[in-house]
Design an enzyme around this catalytic site. Structure first.
Site, PDB file in Angstrom:
ATOM      1  N   LYS A 128     -18.596   1.988   0.215  1.00 20.99           N
ATOM      2  CA  LYS A 128     -17.144   1.801   0.279  1.00 20.99           C
ATOM      3  C   LYS A 128     -16.746   0.801  -0.788  1.00 20.99           C
ATOM      4  CE  LYS A 128     -13.459   3.006   2.678  1.00 20.99           C
ATOM      5  NZ  LYS A 128     -13.104   4.252   3.366  1.00 20.99           N
ATOM      6  N   ASP A 168      -8.706   6.325  -0.134  1.00 23.46           N
ATOM      7  CA  ASP A 168      -8.562   5.667   1.171  1.00 23.46           C
ATOM      8  C   ASP A 168      -7.145   5.091   1.173  1.00 23.46           C
ATOM      9  OD1 ASP A 168     -10.110   4.755   3.689  1.00 23.46           O
ATOM     10  OD2 ASP A 168      -9.248   2.876   3.030  1.00 23.46           O
TER      11      ASP A 168
HETATM   12  P1  NDP Z   1      -2.520   5.947   3.429  1.00 28.24           P
HETATM   13  O1  NDP Z   1      -2.436   4.795   2.511  1.00 28.24           O
HETATM   14  O2  NDP Z   1      -2.184   7.305   2.940  1.00 28.24           O
HETATM   15  O3  NDP Z   1      -1.605   5.671   4.722  1.00 28.24           O
HETATM   16  C1  NDP Z   1      -1.763   4.562   5.536  1.00 28.24           C
HETATM   17  C2  NDP Z   1      -0.617   4.586   6.540  1.00 28.24           C
HETATM   18  O4  NDP Z   1      -0.826   3.579   7.534  1.00 28.24           O
HETATM   19  C3  NDP Z   1       0.712   4.301   5.923  1.00 28.24           C
HETATM   20  O5  NDP Z   1       1.675   5.027   6.606  1.00 28.24           O
HETATM   21  C4  NDP Z   1       0.883   2.798   6.170  1.00 28.24           C
HETATM   22  O6  NDP Z   1       2.225   2.359   6.177  1.00 28.24           O
HETATM   23  C5  NDP Z   1       0.303   2.722   7.551  1.00 28.24           C
HETATM   24  N1  NDP Z   1      -0.111   1.364   7.886  1.00 28.24           N
HETATM   25  C6  NDP Z   1      -0.878   0.489   7.184  1.00 28.24           C
HETATM   26  N2  NDP Z   1      -1.048  -0.641   7.843  1.00 28.24           N
HETATM   27  C7  NDP Z   1      -0.398  -0.479   9.007  1.00 28.24           C
HETATM   28  C8  NDP Z   1      -0.220  -1.291  10.138  1.00 28.24           C
HETATM   29  N3  NDP Z   1      -0.738  -2.529  10.205  1.00 28.24           N
HETATM   30  N4  NDP Z   1       0.476  -0.774  11.174  1.00 28.24           N
HETATM   31  C9  NDP Z   1       1.017   0.473  11.103  1.00 28.24           C
HETATM   32  N5  NDP Z   1       0.888   1.266  10.051  1.00 28.24           N
HETATM   33  C10 NDP Z   1       0.192   0.795   9.029  1.00 28.24           C
HETATM   34  O7  NDP Z   1      -3.992   5.907   4.045  1.00 28.24           O
HETATM   35  P2  NDP Z   1      -4.828   7.063   4.747  1.00 28.24           P
HETATM   36  O8  NDP Z   1      -3.941   7.928   5.561  1.00 28.24           O
HETATM   37  O9  NDP Z   1      -5.701   7.680   3.725  1.00 28.24           O
HETATM   38  O10 NDP Z   1      -5.784   6.221   5.694  1.00 28.24           O
HETATM   39  C11 NDP Z   1      -5.410   5.828   7.010  1.00 28.24           C
HETATM   40  C12 NDP Z   1      -6.657   5.429   7.775  1.00 28.24           C
HETATM   41  O11 NDP Z   1      -7.561   6.545   7.842  1.00 28.24           O
HETATM   42  C13 NDP Z   1      -7.471   4.280   7.187  1.00 28.24           C
HETATM   43  O12 NDP Z   1      -8.075   3.560   8.245  1.00 28.24           O
HETATM   44  C14 NDP Z   1      -8.544   5.014   6.397  1.00 28.24           C
HETATM   45  O13 NDP Z   1      -9.685   4.207   6.198  1.00 28.24           O
HETATM   46  C15 NDP Z   1      -8.832   6.166   7.330  1.00 28.24           C
HETATM   47  N6  NDP Z   1      -9.476   7.328   6.732  1.00 28.24           N
HETATM   48  C16 NDP Z   1      -8.896   7.997   5.672  1.00 28.24           C
HETATM   49  C17 NDP Z   1      -9.510   9.113   5.154  1.00 28.24           C
HETATM   50  C18 NDP Z   1      -8.867   9.941   4.092  1.00 28.24           C
HETATM   51  O14 NDP Z   1      -9.406  11.003   3.791  1.00 28.24           O
HETATM   52  N7  NDP Z   1      -7.729   9.559   3.550  1.00 28.24           N
HETATM   53  C19 NDP Z   1     -10.830   9.553   5.648  1.00 28.24           C
HETATM   54  C20 NDP Z   1     -11.305   8.852   6.806  1.00 28.24           C
HETATM   55  C21 NDP Z   1     -10.651   7.756   7.280  1.00 28.24           C
HETATM   56  P3  NDP Z   1       2.824   1.612   4.893  1.00 28.24           P
HETATM   57  O15 NDP Z   1       3.180   2.690   3.940  1.00 28.24           O
HETATM   58  O16 NDP Z   1       3.997   0.894   5.461  1.00 28.24           O
HETATM   59  O17 NDP Z   1       1.755   0.673   4.376  1.00 28.24           O
END
Ligand code: NDP
Length: 448
Positions: A128, A168
């Site tokens: 990572k 991510d």
């Molecule tokens: P993105 O950056 O696309 O989206 C993250 C989302 O979470 C945004 O809507 C963000 O809002 C929101 N967010 C961040 N911090 C908080 C918080 N404290 N409370 C509420 N909402 C929050 O990331 P991903 O969708 O790619 O990733 C999301 C999760 O999934 C992470 O934990 C990542 O490690 C995991 N993951 C992702 C994978 C992938 O393929 N993308 C694969 C496996 C796991 P804002 O825009 O306001 O920051």
């Protein structure tokens, strides 16, 4: 703390050496709790020093990223690539760009990735990386300059057979494009060194959708074992990023009604069912806040503050935002409001207290390293397509993803049953993921 003296000894040593890394220790502790019966049944694990080795990254690269902003000012960020374990394949795992990123967070994510990648059945080790750079509010040119500077150092440490990073939080298609372009310039090589690439330069169809779809496929298996399905269920999904958007699409396609989603500022409730295409437009095209959903759907409601989302009554909860976003109290509220099943789309979104609350209330709980493994599994499929210089159709990739998620669910269920922990998918995922890596480490010996 643990029944096994071996687990205690390794954990206490680790906690003393890494006292300033709480997220990493939380992730290790959760895996160790599941391993009690495995350690008792398999003395070769201690004999080969597997736990001591598995908690120590094979390599941590920590580096400076300096870049110039639009005002001509020099900016400096801190970045990491942690190559945790290569027993079953090249290191594989995403790059997180978020101001909260530190070594503890990257270590926790890298550690989890070892077992997740193992569960997919594909040959991928765990790694990572990321930086405390905040992409929010930056211009496209600033993002590009940051990504190029980041890759200038990272390129020395990665390669299609060594370490293959991906997206991510904060690293989407735009960032992967800039990173890939810079790698190619530096190496004069067009290889599958990153996944999550655009379709015009080696990306895989269905990779964008894969994590969100995969969470729903995993949930579908959980529901099947409860003699039910998504049909007619009210679903709450936190986040509105890559994972959340496509979880919303698939949950809706499978007959569920997604009534709430969030970003870090607040959450929306749409009793008529959230239209994922509107969220996609807001987040992927406009890069705006979720409250602008009300401009498209005035009958929906917006509530300031993201954590309140867990007070929305629902049958299914899919936390898809970030780590520790759902605590014990919030889990109890969900339970009191009748939640029946929870699957984690984000990495470690539920605190240990929340997981314990769900499990003791009999709520079926699908842990991240199994439920969200669809993203990395499809990255593995992207690597296969790049090596073959072929690209498969959307349906072909989606079908393979579905098959992988069904198999992951089966492996978790069977591993839990083998150690008399029927229905405990947390233990099942940890054990099934661990056993394969452990075996590979034993076969490969220790360097004297
Ligand atoms: P993105 O950056 O696309 O989206 C993250 C989302 O979470 C945004 O809507 C963000 O809002 C929101 N967010 C961040 N911090 C908080 C918080 N404290 N409370 C509420 N909402 C929050 O990331 P991903 O969708 O790619 O990733 C999301 C999760 O999934 C992470 O934990 C990542 O490690 C995991 N993951 C992702 C994978 C992938 O393929 N993308 C694969 C496996 C796991 P804002 O825009 O306001 O920051």
């Amino acid at each position: 703390m643990f029944k096994s003296e071996y687990l205690n000894r390794v954990y206490e040593g680790l906690a003393a050496r890494n006292a300033h890394e709480p997220e990493f220790l939380q992730a290790v502790r959760e895996v160790f709790e599941s391993l009690e019966p495995v350690i008792a049944a398999r003395p070769e694990i201690e004999k080969n020093g597997i736990l001591e080795r598995i908690v120590e990254p094979e390599r941590i690269v920590s580096f400076r990223v300096s870049w110039v902003d639009d005002a001509g000012k020099v900016q400096v960020n801190r970045a990491w690539r942690i190559q945790f374990n290569s027993a079953i394949g090249p290191y594989k795992g995403g790059l997180r760009l978020h101001p909260s990123v530190n070594q503890s967070i990257i270590k926790f994510l890298g550690f989890e990735q070892i077992f997740k990648n193992s569960l997919t059945g594909l040959p991928m080790g765990g790694g990572k990386g990321g930086s405390d750079f905040d992409p929010k509010g930056k211009s496209d040119n600033e993002i590009m300059r940051f990504c190029q500077s980041f890759m200038t150092e990272l390129a020395r440490h990665i390669g299609p057979d060594t370490d293959v990073p991906a997206g991510d939080i904060g690293t989407g298609a735009r960032e992967i494009g800039y990173l890939f372009g810079q790698y190619k310039r530096l190496r004069n090589e067009f290889t599958g060194v990153l996944t999550g690439k655009g379709l015009s330069y080696g990306g895989s169809l269905a990779r964008t959708e894969a994590t969100g779809y995969g969470v729903c496929y995993y949930m579908q298996e959980m529901l099947h074992d409860m003699d039910t399905s998504f049909a007619g269920k009210q679903v709450v999904i936190s986040g509105s990023g890559n994972v959340a958007i496509y979880a919303c699409q698939k949950a809706t396609q499978l007959g569920g009604k997604v009534i709430a989603m969030s970003d870090s500022n607040g959450y929306i409730v749409d009793e008529n069912g959230i239209d994922y295409q509107v969220i996609k437009e807001i987040k992927e095209v406009k890069r705006a806040r979720i409250k602008t959903y009300l401009d498209y759907v005035p009958s929906a409601k917006y509530v300031e503050g993201c954590r309140g989302i867990w007070s929305t009554p629902c049958d299914i909860a899919l936390p898809c935002a970030t780590q520790n976003e759902l605590n014990g109290e919030e889990a109890k509220t969900l339970i009191a409001n009748g939640v029946k099943a929870v699957a984690e789309g984000a990495n470690m979104p539920s605190t240990p207290e929340a997981v314990a609350a769900f499990q003791s209330a009999g709520v079926m709980f699908g842990p991240a390293k199994a439920a969200n493994a669809g993203g990395v599994a499809t990255s593995g499929l992207e690597m296969s397509q790049n090596s073959q210089r072929l690209s498969w159709s959307f349906d072909e990739v989606d079908e393979k993803l579905h098959g992988i998620m069904v198999n992951i669910y089966k492996s978790c269920k069977e591993a839990a049953a083998r150690y008399n922990m029927e229905g405990n998918l947390v233990a099942g995922a940890n054990i099934a993921g661990f056993e394969k890596v452990c075996e590979a480490m034993i076969w490969q010996g220790v360097a004297y």
